[in-house]
Write an enzyme that holds these catalytic residues in place. Sequence first.
Site, short mmCIF file in Angstrom:
data_model
loop_
_atom_site.label_atom_id
_atom_site.label_comp_id
_atom_site.label_asym_id
_atom_site.label_seq_id
_atom_site.Cartn_x
_atom_site.Cartn_y
_atom_site.Cartn_z
N ASP A 46 0.86 -1.19 0.00
CA ASP A 46 0.00 0.00 0.00
C ASP A 46 0.89 1.23 0.00
O ASP A 46 1.99 1.21 0.53
CB ASP A 46 -0.95 0.01 1.21
CG ASP A 46 -2.23 0.79 0.91
OD1 ASP A 46 -3.27 0.15 0.70
OD2 ASP A 46 -2.16 2.03 0.85
N LYS A 81 -21.90 3.69 -5.51
CA LYS A 81 -20.99 4.10 -6.59
C LYS A 81 -21.08 3.15 -7.78
O LYS A 81 -20.96 3.58 -8.93
CB LYS A 81 -19.55 4.19 -6.07
CG LYS A 81 -18.85 2.85 -5.89
CD LYS A 81 -17.37 3.01 -5.59
CE LYS A 81 -16.68 1.69 -5.30
NZ LYS A 81 -16.51 0.80 -6.43
N CYS A 105 -19.95 0.19 -1.97
CA CYS A 105 -20.08 -0.42 -3.30
C CYS A 105 -21.37 -0.06 -4.04
O CYS A 105 -21.31 0.52 -5.12
CB CYS A 105 -19.96 -1.94 -3.19
SG CYS A 105 -18.30 -2.43 -2.70
N HIS A 140 -35.03 -7.21 2.96
CA HIS A 140 -35.36 -6.58 4.25
C HIS A 140 -35.54 -5.09 4.03
O HIS A 140 -34.60 -4.41 3.63
CB HIS A 140 -34.26 -6.85 5.28
CG HIS A 140 -34.09 -8.31 5.55
ND1 HIS A 140 -35.00 -9.05 6.27
CD2 HIS A 140 -33.14 -9.19 5.16
CE1 HIS A 140 -34.62 -10.30 6.30
NE2 HIS A 140 -33.49 -10.42 5.64
N ARG A 176 -18.49 -9.53 1.20
CA ARG A 176 -19.25 -8.50 1.92
C ARG A 176 -18.48 -8.09 3.16
O ARG A 176 -18.03 -8.98 3.90
CB ARG A 176 -20.61 -9.05 2.39
CG ARG A 176 -21.59 -9.39 1.32
CD ARG A 176 -22.68 -10.28 1.92
NE ARG A 176 -22.10 -11.49 2.54
CZ ARG A 176 -22.74 -12.28 3.38
NH1 ARG A 176 -23.97 -12.01 3.74
NH2 ARG A 176 -22.14 -13.35 3.88
N GLU A 177 -18.36 -6.80 3.38
CA GLU A 177 -17.74 -6.36 4.63
C GLU A 177 -18.57 -6.92 5.79
O GLU A 177 -19.78 -7.03 5.70
CB GLU A 177 -17.70 -4.83 4.70
CG GLU A 177 -16.68 -4.25 3.74
CD GLU A 177 -16.72 -2.74 3.67
OE1 GLU A 177 -17.24 -2.09 4.58
OE2 GLU A 177 -16.22 -2.21 2.66
P1 NAD Z 1 -10.09 0.83 0.14
O1 NAD Z 1 -10.21 2.26 -0.10
O2 NAD Z 1 -10.42 0.25 1.49
O3 NAD Z 1 -8.59 0.34 -0.17
C1 NAD Z 1 -7.86 0.72 -1.29
C2 NAD Z 1 -6.39 0.80 -0.90
O4 NAD Z 1 -5.59 0.97 -2.06
C3 NAD Z 1 -6.06 1.98 0.02
O5 NAD Z 1 -5.44 1.49 1.21
C4 NAD Z 1 -5.12 2.84 -0.81
O6 NAD Z 1 -4.12 3.49 -0.02
C5 NAD Z 1 -4.51 1.80 -1.73
N1 NAD Z 1 -3.90 2.33 -2.96
C6 NAD Z 1 -4.43 3.22 -3.85
N2 NAD Z 1 -3.56 3.43 -4.86
C7 NAD Z 1 -2.49 2.65 -4.64
C8 NAD Z 1 -1.27 2.41 -5.33
N3 NAD Z 1 -0.98 3.02 -6.49
N4 NAD Z 1 -0.39 1.54 -4.81
C9 NAD Z 1 -0.63 0.93 -3.63
N5 NAD Z 1 -1.78 1.11 -2.92
C10 NAD Z 1 -2.69 1.95 -3.42
O7 NAD Z 1 -10.96 0.11 -0.97
P2 NAD Z 1 -11.75 -1.29 -0.88
O8 NAD Z 1 -13.03 -1.12 -0.16
O9 NAD Z 1 -10.81 -2.36 -0.45
O10 NAD Z 1 -12.11 -1.50 -2.43
C11 NAD Z 1 -11.13 -1.86 -3.38
C12 NAD Z 1 -11.84 -2.26 -4.66
O11 NAD Z 1 -12.61 -3.45 -4.44
C13 NAD Z 1 -12.84 -1.23 -5.18
O12 NAD Z 1 -12.83 -1.24 -6.57
C14 NAD Z 1 -14.16 -1.73 -4.67
O13 NAD Z 1 -15.24 -1.31 -5.48
C15 NAD Z 1 -13.97 -3.23 -4.78
N6 NAD Z 1 -14.78 -4.02 -3.84
C16 NAD Z 1 -14.96 -3.59 -2.57
C17 NAD Z 1 -15.72 -4.37 -1.70
C18 NAD Z 1 -15.95 -3.91 -0.28
O14 NAD Z 1 -16.82 -4.49 0.37
N7 NAD Z 1 -15.23 -2.93 0.24
C19 NAD Z 1 -16.30 -5.57 -2.13
C20 NAD Z 1 -16.06 -6.00 -3.43
C21 NAD Z 1 -15.31 -5.20 -4.29
#
Ligand code: NAD
Length: 437
Positions: free
Chosen positions: A30, A266, A263, A254, A154-155
């Site tokens: 990260d 957006k 998610c 529900h 899912r979170e």
């Molecule tokens: P998040 O914001 O929690 O994490 C993203 C991470 O990427 C951050 O820590 C950021 O610092 C890092 N990052 C950004 N650019 C970077 C780079 N160039 N190099 C290294 N690190 C970098 O996001 P998230 O919730 O984990 O979501 C990530 C993706 O997964 C999104 O596209 C989201 O739509 C998808 N997704 C999320 C979920 C969910 O429940 N959160 C579920 C399925 C899919």
Amino acid sequence: MRIAMVGTGYVGLVSGACFSDFGHHVSCVDKDEAKIAALERGVMPIFEPGLAQLVERNVAGGRLSFTTDLALAVGGAEAVFIAVGTPSRRGDGHADLSHVFAATEEIARALRGPAVVVTKSTVPVGTGDEVERIIRETAPDATAWIVSNPEFLREGAAIEDFKRPDRIVVGTDDERAAELMREIYRPLYLNKAPLMITGRRTAELIKYAANAFLATKITFINEIADLCEIVGADVQDVSRGIGLDNRIGPKFLHAGPGYGGSCFPKDTVALLKTAEDHQSPLRIVESVVKVNDLRKRAMGRKVIQALGGDARGKTVALLGLTFKPNTDDMRDAPSIAIVQALQDAGARVRGYDPEGVEQARPLMPEVEFAPDPYKAAEGADAVVLVTEWDVLRALDLKRLAAIMAQSVFIDLRNIYPAEEMENAGFRWHGVGRTPSA
Ligand code: NAD
């Protein structure tokens, strides 16, 4: 297999930790130095049940490590996952792909041996083509296969979802890449999780279609709930009555305050933008987005009505602020719009959440946070149950009613039976149920 996970957020950290638990060697990257430093000290940057133990076990086993040095992690990897954020682009709602493309360029410069480069981030159709173009241009000599592998976890139940997925979707036309992906997921595959190989564009679209469908199901039952309130029907029975039909299924039926989170909001909007770009309108999803946006503030109005139509000078306690239980994620949580509507109407708002306060504080600066639900409700004119954390499912209703200025309870998750609320002396309102007289 050696894996680099680029982006160590909700998805990257859980996926990386689970892959290491399967026996792979995973380096999670990260660019956020504070996040990596915390992880190196064993401190989780997010709240996700079971994650700390999973990480600790695999770090101790020497299979999981954290770094800010992308080149180091990618250089030795046979699989590089992109799991960076794809938020809504300010102003137009397209998915903001700047993090994906920035990460891709860095990956391309660091690639050494043959590797699959896998997009796990949710990205619009055609993004894989662009990722491929960047890699071919930046690293023309590298042997790399560009694959789509959307994530469905899912979170709040992320580890369970990752380890027992309904399906794994892999988008590639290349047999070698498909083979590498099967190897990465072999432990799940042996447990009979269906691994679907599709075209890359198809895989990208599956993710958006899934989220849009689930958002539609929630929005559908929310509108039915509104009708139930008017005609004197009970939405929970309607949900059960239709959900028992195998063609419909009981999940995501529900009624509540509208979908939120990192998610659905957006992704539905980004899908509409893709449809617009291709002159192929998605009218159902358009309605879903509109109806859901209106709903969140309508929940604020519902509370004001329960207070007799005037919230000025009243104190309202919101219980549960995160967009759902078992996460600290506040992105697009319905509570944000509800707080806004109540404050605009002159109410004082108190909030309680078991894990989300740190993330909620900057989003609702005028809210006063309480350490427990009873402190939040002390002297309040109404309590609103917004997010159904377990600790909020078994409140001592009599104690709650006794410490409030007025015993008004708005249960936006339909957790408490009418009888219990009435026995405790509450005037109550649910969603899609006939309120107490
Ligand atoms: P998040 O914001 O929690 O994490 C993203 C991470 O990427 C951050 O820590 C950021 O610092 C890092 N990052 C950004 N650019 C970077 C780079 N160039 N190099 C290294 N690190 C970098 O996001 P998230 O919730 O984990 O979501 C990530 C993706 O997964 C999104 O596209 C989201 O739509 C998808 N997704 C999320 C979920 C969910 O429940 N959160 C579920 C399925 C899919």
